[in-house]
Design a protein around this motif. Structure first.
Motif, short mmCIF file in Angstrom:
data_model
loop_
_atom_site.label_atom_id
_atom_site.label_comp_id
_atom_site.label_asym_id
_atom_site.label_seq_id
_atom_site.Cartn_x
_atom_site.Cartn_y
_atom_site.Cartn_z
N VAL A 155 11.25 -3.79 5.27
CA VAL A 155 12.30 -3.81 4.26
C VAL A 155 12.38 -2.52 3.45
CG1 VAL A 155 12.44 -6.32 4.02
CG2 VAL A 155 10.79 -5.06 2.66
N LYS A 212 6.49 -4.35 4.44
CA LYS A 212 6.71 -5.49 5.33
C LYS A 212 6.78 -6.75 4.49
CE LYS A 212 4.18 -8.29 8.77
NZ LYS A 212 5.30 -8.53 9.71
N GLU A 213 7.70 -7.63 4.83
CA GLU A 213 7.83 -8.88 4.09
C GLU A 213 7.06 -9.98 4.78
OE1 GLU A 213 11.94 -9.13 2.05
OE2 GLU A 213 11.67 -10.90 3.27
N PHE A 214 6.27 -10.72 4.03
CA PHE A 214 5.66 -11.94 4.58
C PHE A 214 6.58 -13.11 4.25
CE2 PHE A 214 1.87 -9.23 4.37
CZ PHE A 214 1.47 -9.34 5.68
N TRP A 215 6.33 -13.79 3.16
CA TRP A 215 7.21 -14.89 2.75
C TRP A 215 7.04 -15.10 1.27
CZ3 TRP A 215 3.52 -15.49 6.64
CH2 TRP A 215 2.28 -15.95 6.21
N ALA A 216 7.89 -15.92 0.69
CA ALA A 216 7.83 -16.23 -0.74
C ALA A 216 7.76 -14.96 -1.59
CB ALA A 216 6.63 -17.14 -1.04
N GLY A 217 8.45 -13.94 -1.14
CA GLY A 217 8.51 -12.71 -1.93
C GLY A 217 7.26 -11.84 -1.82
N ILE A 218 6.29 -12.26 -1.01
CA ILE A 218 5.06 -11.47 -0.84
C ILE A 218 5.31 -10.39 0.20
CG2 ILE A 218 2.64 -11.53 -0.14
CD1 ILE A 218 2.60 -14.48 -1.01
N THR A 219 4.95 -9.15 -0.16
CA THR A 219 5.10 -8.05 0.79
C THR A 219 3.78 -7.29 0.90
OG1 THR A 219 5.83 -6.55 -0.95
CG2 THR A 219 7.55 -7.73 0.23
N ALA A 220 3.70 -6.43 1.90
CA ALA A 220 2.54 -5.55 2.02
C ALA A 220 3.05 -4.18 2.44
CB ALA A 220 1.56 -6.09 3.06
N GLN A 221 2.26 -3.17 2.14
CA GLN A 221 2.65 -1.83 2.56
C GLN A 221 1.65 -1.27 3.55
OE1 GLN A 221 3.30 0.25 -1.22
NE2 GLN A 221 5.49 0.13 -0.76
#
Ligand SMILES: Cc1cc2nc3c(=O)[nH]c(=O)nc-3n(C[C@H](O)[C@H](O)[C@H](O)COP(=O)(O)OP(=O)(O)OC[C@H]3O[C@@H](n4cnc5c(N)ncnc54)[C@H](O)[C@@H]3O)c2cc1C
Ligand SMILES: Nc1ncnc2c1ncn2[C@@H]1O[C@H](COP(=O)(O)O)[C@@H](O)[C@H]1O
Lengths: 321, 254
Positions: free
Chosen positions: B145, B158-167
């Protein structure tokens, strides 16, 4: 006899629901053919979580501090190695953000066909699956040549309870077969969402707008309806991607899961990724101008028509009542 | 930073889908095709990266849809430097075969990033981007994203779910499956598309169409159950509003 391998998924110290769904699905498949269910769990500090996978016969754990954060490249390589080590010819992978990084790799590394968007899988009488294509509009029955395949399965396809118990649940530690530092992917960190202005998971009534709402300005009309109902406005993903509402209002796979008493959608088609987040709402009322819209498949009540004709009629009847 | 964007046409989701006579596929004779919406986001992200850090954007299009050229001209009009149409009159290909074709075409190009949509609605046998990554042995992030270009590497959210992302920092070249660009895909004036048609920046490349291994075969298709369990409200908007208010009130709300 066919052993079934399941790619386990976890985030923030918990195994995800879909993992149990797949283990339950794998139990049924393996039972029919006299095979075993073998689950893989990969990460840092995941040994404790392995004990929760009671539906699996064997749980292969790769517990390595170097795998702290999900690493697309590393996890794909580790799961490829685990799968090949088991010799299982069938693998189930969750069709989620993490599974999407893994399934194609397993297909390429194991040289097995891959079937995505599955809602059910069969082994007896030849490998096959039922899949949801075209954003959920079409259901397809698929047959697979050969004796093995990778299946990427949609969340919510099978009950999770069946995956929590009933297996031999033998936990086996496996050394990390790869050196993540040699790969081209370095995880930087996890970012948790900031709280939104409204918690859509805590609402009794949600008016949910989709691309049918057509413009940011029109959301006011939906807000007026939500106000009249004492609820809040939520939305499908494209509305968030357009920047018309904040991320905290998104319902679905990559948004939030909601279970309001009343979920009223206006111009939402009902793609599988959206349905994942709302199908357990108590009363679902869907409004869409397309009679084929998949949202009507999960709705309790539906009306086929133009949302802009309906909105003022609804607000009229609720205002001052 | 040089980007290559992989584009695919998909049946227009707004059109009514009809099945063929023996119920094994869509009736493709009358289908209209549009650019896969996630590929449009991939193109947008590539254009944003180019605007920020220079370099070029090349788009590769595969598919026999009449609309393919139009999609490529539109990409040029939006700011892509070069468009390549792969093959002509190629029938429906499995994703595994599509990935082979794209990987072969990529071998003739120089690139730092390969971007494509996170998925397409008709990707029965996997996602194109991740298959290409596996074939070329490149780092990858799906459900991307946002991209920030660095020196020799790229930082991807990168998007996981429930608004949680990681870089992630990815060594280049790398492959991205784009879920959403940082901003909504841009629109482009028809006059610019006409200009792109005169530009000479679209070329065609012959491809070797891989034999379909026939390993994944659709034996039956049907319209997904729609409304089977639902009470469909009849009548005009006034009647519908009346009934919907009644339903909401009986659920204890309104
Ligand atoms: C990895 C991944 C994660 C995703 N996560 C999510 C997620 O969390 N949440 C989510 O919602 N999506 C998610 N998506 C996107 C999903 O695939 C769909 O693209 C999206 O749900 C479609 O949104 P929509 O229904 O609003 O738009 P569309 O599918 O475009 O539907 C619009 C609908 O409005 C109807 N309509 C148009 N005009 C009117 C009118 N005047 N009156 C009545 N009806 C009208 C049309 O008939 C159509 O059915 C995800 C996709 C991927 C690949
Ligand atoms: N920078 C690049 N430019 C062009 N082709 C590349 C590039 N990187 C990788 N490739 C292609 O990808 C294939 C596999 O790459 P690799 O595994 O990185 O050696 C090579 O055979 C090339 O065809």
């Amino acid at each position: 006899m066919t052993d079934v391998f399941v790619v386990g998924e976890h985030l923030q110290d918990a195994v995800t629901e879909v993992t149990f769904e797949l283990i339950g699905m794998a139990r049924e498949l393996a039972a029919a053919s006299g095979g075993q269910v073998i689950a893989g769990l990969v990460g840092s500090g995941v040994t404790g979580l392995a004990a929760t996978l009671g539906g699996a016969d064997r749980i292969l754990v790769v517990d390595d501090a170097a795998l702290e954060l999900f690493n697309p490249e590393a996890h794909a390589a580790v799961f490829a190695s685990l799968l090949s080590g088991t010799g299982a010819s069938v693998a189930l992978v969750p069709y989620t953000s993490t599974g999407m990084e893994i399934s194609s790799h397993l297909s390429e590394s194991a040289n097995r066909p891959l079937v995505s968007f599955c809602t059910s899988v069969k082994i007896e009488g030849g490998l096959g699956a039922t899949c949801r294509l075209y954003a959920g509009k079409i259901e397809a029955d698929v047959e697979i040549a050969g004796d093995g395949a990778i299946f990427a399965v949609l969340s919510g396809s099978s009950p999770a309870a069946a995956g929590r118990s009933g297996g031999g649940a033998v936990v086996e530690q496996t050394a990390n077969p790869i050196d993540p530092s040699a790969l081209g992917t370095s995880p930087v960190g996890l970012i948790l969402p900031e709280g939104g202005d409204v918690d859509i998971t805590a609402q009794d009534v949600l008016v949910v707008v989709g691309r049918g709402i057509a413009s940011a300005d029109n959301i006011q009309e939906a807000q007026a309806l939500a106000d009249a109902l004492g609820g809040a406005v939520a939305a499908s993903r494209p509305i968030i991607d357009q920047g018309w509402l904040p991320k905290s209002r998104q319902v679905g796979k990559s948004g939030l899961t909601v279970k309001p008493k009343v979920y009223l959608s206006l111009g939402v088609s009902g793609a599988p990724e959206h349905l994942e987040g709302m199908k357990d709402a108590e009363t679902i009322i869907a409004v869409n101008s397309d009679p084929q819209a998949p949202i009507f498949g999960v709705a309790h009540y539906g009306w086929v028509g133009d949302l802009f004709d309906l909105l003022p009629e609804l607000v009229d009847r609720l205002d001052g009542s | 930073m040089n980007s290559v964007v992989l584009l695919r046409p998909v049946p227009d989701p707004v059109e009514e889908l009809e099945l063929n006579g023996d119920g094994t596929d869509l009736d493709r004779d009358y289908l209209g095709y549009v650019l896969n919406e996630f590929d449009d986001h991939a193109l947008e992200e590539a254009l944003l990266v180019k605007e920020e850090s220079g370099g070029s954007v090349t788009v590769l299009g595969l598919g026999s849809a009449d609309e393919m050229e139009q999609m490529l001209y539109t990409a040029l009009a939006k700011g892509a430097d070069r468009a390549i149409k792969l093959g002509d009159d190629v029938g429906h290909l499995s994703v595994r075969a599509q990935a082979d074709v794209f990987a072969a075409a990529l071998a003739n190009l120089s690139y730092d990033l390969i971007l494509t949509g996170v998925q397409a609605a008709d990707e029965l046998d996997g996602q194109l981007g991740m298959r290409v990554a596996a074939k070329l042995g490149l780092p990858h992030v799906s459900v991307a994203v946002g991209v920030v270009a660095g020196e020799g590497s790229v930082r991807v959210t990168k998007e996981f779910w429930a608004g949680i992302t990681a870089q992630y920092d990815l060594r280049m070249p790398a492959v991205l499956g784009v879920q959403a660009a940082r901003q909504a895909p841009r629109y482009v004036a028809v006059s610019l598309i006409r200009q792109a048609q005169q530009s000479g920046n679209l070329s065609e490349e012959d491809i070797e169409v891989p034999a379909d291994p026939g390993e994944v075969k659709i034996v039956a298709v049907r319209m997904a159950e729609s409304g089977s369990g639902a009470e469909m409200i009849t009548g005009d908007e006034a009647a519908a509003a009346e009934r919907i208010v009644e339903i909401i009130r009986s659920a204890g709300k309104g």
